[in-house]
Each structure stands twice: as C-alpha cells, then as structure tokens.
Design an enzyme around this catalytic site. Structure first.
Site, short mmCIF file in Angstrom:
data_model
loop_
_atom_site.label_atom_id
_atom_site.label_comp_id
_atom_site.label_asym_id
_atom_site.label_seq_id
_atom_site.Cartn_x
_atom_site.Cartn_y
_atom_site.Cartn_z
N THR A 156 35.80 22.37 40.15
CA THR A 156 34.30 22.21 40.99
C THR A 156 33.31 21.47 40.28
OG1 THR A 156 34.31 24.66 40.99
CG2 THR A 156 32.10 23.69 40.92
N HIS A 211 4.12 40.07 41.65
CA HIS A 211 2.96 38.87 41.78
C HIS A 211 3.26 38.05 43.00
CE1 HIS A 211 1.48 39.59 37.71
NE2 HIS A 211 2.54 40.05 37.53
N SER A 223 38.77 27.71 39.04
CA SER A 223 39.55 26.65 39.53
C SER A 223 39.79 25.46 38.73
CB SER A 223 39.09 26.05 40.94
OG SER A 223 38.00 25.49 40.95
N ARG A 270 35.22 35.56 41.32
CA ARG A 270 34.36 36.58 41.09
C ARG A 270 35.11 37.90 40.41
NH1 ARG A 270 35.46 35.66 46.09
NH2 ARG A 270 35.78 37.51 47.77
N GLY A 287 30.82 32.31 41.02
CA GLY A 287 31.49 33.60 40.35
C GLY A 287 31.86 33.02 38.76
N SER A 288 32.01 31.56 38.66
CA SER A 288 32.15 31.20 37.30
C SER A 288 31.02 31.03 36.32
CB SER A 288 33.01 29.79 37.02
OG SER A 288 34.29 29.93 37.80
N GLU A 300 29.82 37.63 48.94
CA GLU A 300 31.03 37.18 49.00
C GLU A 300 32.12 38.34 49.61
OE1 GLU A 300 32.64 34.29 46.22
OE2 GLU A 300 30.40 33.95 45.39
N LYS A 359 33.97 22.99 50.43
CA LYS A 359 34.27 22.21 49.34
C LYS A 359 35.27 21.13 49.99
CE LYS A 359 34.07 25.60 45.51
NZ LYS A 359 34.83 26.11 44.75
N SER A 391 34.92 26.72 34.74
CA SER A 391 35.34 26.70 36.25
C SER A 391 36.61 27.59 36.24
CB SER A 391 35.29 25.46 36.59
OG SER A 391 36.02 25.35 38.16
O1 PA5 Z 1 33.36 33.13 44.24
C1 PA5 Z 1 33.84 32.22 44.58
O2 PA5 Z 1 34.67 31.82 44.93
C2 PA5 Z 1 32.90 30.98 44.30
O3 PA5 Z 1 31.35 31.53 43.74
C3 PA5 Z 1 33.46 30.17 43.16
O4 PA5 Z 1 33.27 30.61 41.61
C4 PA5 Z 1 32.47 28.65 43.09
O5 PA5 Z 1 32.68 27.99 44.19
C5 PA5 Z 1 32.83 27.97 41.86
O6 PA5 Z 1 34.25 27.78 41.92
P1 PA5 Z 1 35.20 28.04 40.42
O7 PA5 Z 1 34.90 29.19 39.83
O8 PA5 Z 1 36.55 27.51 40.75
O9 PA5 Z 1 34.34 26.96 39.31
#
Ligand code: PA5
Length: 383
Positions: free
Chosen positions: A116, A264, A113, A163, A69-70, A248, A359, A111
């Site tokens: 990561t 292709h 969180s 996300r 998501g980041s 997700e 994780k 990130s």
């Molecule tokens: O949607 C999610 O929770 C993940 O795709 C996180 O974004 C990914 O694991 C990375 O973590 P962070 O966004 O905290 O860096």
C-alpha cells in the site's frame, strides 16, 4: 416464514469465499496473533545506513501508519488506551508522517499486503527520520525491506482479506508496546476479551436463529437504508470499523459519527427533508457504564432527533467487564451484521473489486510503489 438468514445453505451459497468461517474463528485468531507477535525481536539499536542508527527505547509518541483494514488496529489501540497511557497515539492515513515524528517516535508500519503506497511512503519517511520502526505485514515491499534492513517485523499469515485479519493487525501493536515499556499487565484484559468473544460467537453464528441472534436482527434492521454508526470515546474506532465493514462486506454506503461532537452539527442535519432522513438507520454503540453525560446525550438525541427522523434506531450492546472485551464484542457483532446484510442483498462479502481496480488504475498513472522501492533500495544499499 423462515428468515433468509436462517437458511444455512443460502448463506453458504452467497458467501462463496467463506468469510463466515473466518469470522467464526476470530477468538482463536486472537490467540494465534498474540503467539506470532511474541516472536517479535526489538533490538536496542539498529543501523539502517551509514549515517542512520535507530535507537529503540520507551517512545515519547506513537504513530500507526496504515490504510483501510490495516489501519483499524491503530484506531482500536488509540481508543483502548486514550485515557490510561500518557504517550500520545495517532493513526496516520496518508503519505506523510506528522512533523513531530522523530527519533523518539515509535512508528508502526502496518500493511497486510505490504504494497500500500501511503503506508510504504510513511515507512520510508520513518526510516529517513530515524523513527523507531516496527512493521506488520504478510507480504510485499514492506515485508521484503523490513527483512533486508533488519526492522522488527511481525509476519502475518497470508490469504486473509485484510479486514478479516484484525487480530493480526492489532495484537502485534499491543505486544510491541508491552515490550518497549509503554504497556503493562494486559494479560487479564486480553484473556477476558477472548473469553467474551467465544461466548458471543454462539449467539451470532448462522446456526443461531434470527429471533435470538443480535447480528441477524441488526442486519434486518438496516436493510434498505443507509446505515449510520454512532460511537463515543473508545468506541470511535468501533463506529468507523462498523461503517467500513458495511461498505466492504455488505457493499453499501455508510456513515459514522461520535458523541458529543455530533450534538453540535450532525443533529441539525436530521432536521432536513424527510425523503433524506427516512433513508437512514442509526446504530448506537452502547456501553453498560456510559458516563452520565454521554448517556444523557445518547438518550436525548434518540428522543428529540433519531426516533422522530430516522427510519430505524438500533443498538449494539458491549459485553464484558474490561474495556478491550467491550470494544471487541461490539466489533464482533458488527462484523457478523455486515456479512448478514451482504447475504440479504445476495452479494459475496469477500471481493472488493473496486479497491483492486483503483489501486491498479493508480499504479498505471503514478507508480508510487515503484518510486518508493527505489528509495528503499538506496537505503538498503547503504546499510
Ligand atoms: O479491506 C481492504 O481490502 C482495504 O481496506 C485494505 O486494507 C487497504 O486498501 C490497505 O491495504 P493493505 O491492508 O494491504 O495495506
């Protein structure tokens, strides 16, 4: 008979952690994200250790380091600017930066969180190589060490699923690029994007019945199939975003591809066994001004391949005049579609337990975050 998706009580009872409400506020979150990013302070020079000084100036290259998501904000940035900005923009989803990342490279460490490990590893490498680092985070080791080292940091509001924080993960990159002289005059485009999101919101929120709601219609269309998103050029990142939101939020496998490359190889895959291809639905991302060669490819692929082989062929139509509005409008419809699909399957869109478990499992086997923290303490100690 009333569609499940028009039963507001049912939506609320499945969406226990309130993702619909977060999504509803997306246009306002864009405004908030820009406002927060405006506080970003980029110094001319920054001394991170005895022998390491970062000089912030117009970069020759831009690398966005992030995962999941980041990282999506980086994909959007790249898609939005690929043919208008002469500075190359890459998204790095790995532990290591590309070899070219150096003192003339702007590295965004993103990130949500802040913990990561791939992103932290890129952050440490960027500091070691003297790259111009800008951090975007709400917490964790990334926020802590960006503050300790004086790295320009955009602090994000806490408690969003990453996300759902897309505006907060995208707009800081835009504001920073404007500050550092890569982007100019984006105000009008950003304003139009937010206005279009507000317009679309009325059409895709739960209160709008299925018959008039494109996001609900799409969710019903992809139900009981594996969805495949097809984009092109600026919509590559959008196609990936749609796939990851379906993964997700709806908890389904998915795929994404892009024109013209898919003509292709992927096109041949559709000639495979019926039992496989009939299990897939395709979502085509469409733009009112598709270049003629792209439009011809999309139409031909529909005619010769998809309408004959897929379970269903669906389309998301971009809205607005400018590119950013068009990209964000398709994302907004796709995001709501993924939540409605979750409702149809009766799953809460918010939790992503398997990501959390992976994780944790990884940390028990190889504590990379701990190691990176030690390296950062060393850098900070010398500062
Ligand atoms: O949607 C999610 O929770 C993940 O795709 C996180 O974004 C990914 O694991 C990375 O973590 P962070 O966004 O905290 O860096």
């Amino acid at each position: 008979m009333m569609s499940v998706l028009d039963d507001l009580e049912r939506i609320r009872s499945v969406d226990r952690q309130g993702m619909v409400d977060i999504m509803r506020r997306l246009p306002e979150s864009c405004g908030d994200a820009i406002e927060r990013a405006e506080h970003l302070n980029i110094p001319d020079t920054l001394s991170v250790s005895k022998d390491k000084t970062i000089r912030y100036r117009r970069p020759e290259k831009v690398v966005v380091v992030g995962m999941g998501g980041s990282a999506v904000g980086g994909d959007l940035l790249k898609g939005w600017l690929w043919d208008t900005v002469s500075v190359p923009i890459e998204v790095c989803r790995d532990y290591h930066l590309p070899a070219y990342a150096d003192g003339k490279t702007l590295v965004f460490a993103v990130s949500y969180s802040g913990n990561t490990e791939e992103t932290l590893s890129g952050f440490v490498e960027a500091l070691e190589r003297g790259c111009m680092v800008v951090s975007v985070s709400s917490d964790g080791v990334l926020e802590e060490f960006s503050e300790r080292l004086g790295i320009p940091l955009v602090s994000l509001p806490k408690r969003f699923p990453p996300r759902c924080a897309l505006p907060h993960l995208f707009f800081p990159l835009v504001v920073a690029l404007e500050r550092i002289g890569v982007l100019r005059d984006i105000k009008r485009e950003v304003e139009e994007a937010i206005a279009i999101l507000k317009q679309i919101r009325d059409e895709i929120v739960p209160e709008t019945p299925t018959l008039k709601n494109p996001a609900k219609t799409l969710a019903l269309g992809v139900k009981d199939t594996i969805p495949v998103a097809y984009g092109f050029r600026q919509y590559s990142g959008v196609a990936l975003r749609i796939k990851t939101q379906l993964n997700e939020n709806s908890k389904v496998p998915g795929k994404w591809e892009c024109f013209p490359e898919l003509n292709h190889n992927e096109a041949v895959g559709w000639m495979g066994p019926d039992a496989l291809t009939r299990g897939l639905s395709v979502i085509l991302i469409r733009d009112p001004d598709e270049p003629p060669e792209i439009r011809a490819r999309i139409e031909l692929t529909k005619e010769l391949v998809l309408e004959r082989r897929a379970r269903r062929v669906l389309e998301i139509h971009a809205r607005g005049e400018t590119r950013l509005a068009r990209m964000l409008s398709t994302i907004y419809i796709g995001d709501f579609m993924s939540v409605y699909l979750a409702i149809l399957y009766g799953v809460d869109p918010t939790p992503v337990d398997i990501i959390t478990r992976m994780k944790k499992g990884l940390k028990d086997r190889v504590d990379r975050v701990g190691e990176l923290r030690e390296r950062l303490i060393e850098v900070a100690g010398h500062g």
